[in-house]
Design a protein around this motif. Structure first.
Motif, PDB file in Angstrom:
ATOM      1  N   LEU A  80       7.935 -13.408  -2.695  1.00  0.00           N
ATOM      2  CA  LEU A  80       7.861 -14.263  -3.882  1.00  0.00           C
ATOM      3  C   LEU A  80       8.935 -13.863  -4.888  1.00  0.00           C
ATOM      4  O   LEU A  80       9.325 -12.693  -4.943  1.00  0.00           O
TER       5      LEU A  80
ATOM      6  N   GLU B  45       8.366  -3.102  -5.469  1.00  0.00           N
ATOM      7  CA  GLU B  45       7.140  -3.903  -5.421  1.00  0.00           C
ATOM      8  C   GLU B  45       7.008  -4.710  -6.714  1.00  0.00           C
ATOM      9  O   GLU B  45       7.294  -4.215  -7.790  1.00  0.00           O
TER      10      GLU B  45
ATOM     11  N   SER C 173       0.819  -1.217   0.000  1.00  0.00           N
ATOM     12  CA  SER C 173       0.000   0.000   0.000  1.00  0.00           C
ATOM     13  C   SER C 173       0.851   1.265   0.000  1.00  0.00           C
ATOM     14  O   SER C 173       0.365   2.342  -0.314  1.00  0.00           O
TER      15      SER C 173
END
Ligand code: SAH
Length: 217
Positions: free
Chosen positions: A209, A108, A90
């Protein structure tokens, strides 16, 4: 204008954080100055100052305020620090960090999340945040070394490549463990001889990930 009830809930949250052991006033002030309601989806706005993680879409979450405060406190920031954040999400944690450091580099792997965070940074005049769409698990080599590194997704171990990009004397905070189980928050200080690790309690994060998420929208 923030609604009065949100404003009083924000003040109440800061008191809760203090009661739960966050004693660094600069950290508490940084959270107090960061409007969390802008970083959560509209439907969760009235829960913005609950001390809990909330969904932000794409299976990701904005961290619990206590954990944001704990990790920020553990970094022991000062205004000269160059900070790397892995997992912008966020953008809330990056916004808090930006008020306590010189510059924040945040990475990100979900492009739509990153774009939303970037527009909030602009809206809030947080001009010392530099963003990148990519795999933060590999760090940000062109900008290394960093004085501080914070990973806001759970890794299986402290990523050695991030430790390589940390300056000697620098600190790294990272949740470690399988994402189905309680993870342990680790704080490491880099010395000439290696990394001195300290455990800071159990936490729960989405997994770190590899690679980037396909750019679908
Ligand atoms: N700091 C965020 C927390 C977001 S949750 C906040 O304040 O809201 C963790 C984020 O890490 C997710 O958005 C997820 O997409 C991202 N992430 C997971 N693995 C990553 C990787 N290898 N590189 C960059 N971001 C990653």
């Amino acid at each position: 204008m923030i609604a009065m009830d949100l404003q009083s809930e924000r003040a109440r949250l800061i008191l809760t954080l203090r009661r739960n052991g966050i004693l660094d006033q600069a950290v508490l002030t940084a959270l107090e100055q960061t409007p969390r309601e802008l970083f959560v989806p509209e439907t969760f706005r009235r829960h913005a100052y609950d001390d809990s993680a909330l969904p932000i879409g794409r299976g990701q979450t904005i961290s619990q305020p206590f954990v944001v405060a704990l990790m920020t406190e553990a970094l022991k920031l000062d205004r000269r620090c160059k900070v790397l954040e892995v997992g912008t999400g966020s953008g809330y944690q990056a916004a808090v960090l930006s008020r306590l450091s010189r510059r924040v580099y945040t990475v990100e792997r979900h492009k739509p999340l990153l774009r939303e965070a970037e527009s909030l940074f602009r809206h809030l005049d947080l001009h010392n945040i530099v963003t990148k769409y990519g795999d933060g698990a590999t760090g940000w080599l062109e900008q290394a070394p960093f004085d501080r590194i914070i990973v806001t997704a759970a890794a299986m171990d402290v990523p050695p490549v991030l430790v390589d990009q940390l300056a000697v004397g620098g600190r790294i905070v990272v949740p470690v463990g399988d994402h189905d189980l309680p993870q342990v928050l680790l704080c490491g200080t880099k010395t000439e001889g290696g990394l001195e690790l300290e455990e800071m309690g159990d936490v729960r994060f989405v997994p770190l990930l590899p690679g980037v998420e396909a750019d679908r929208d």
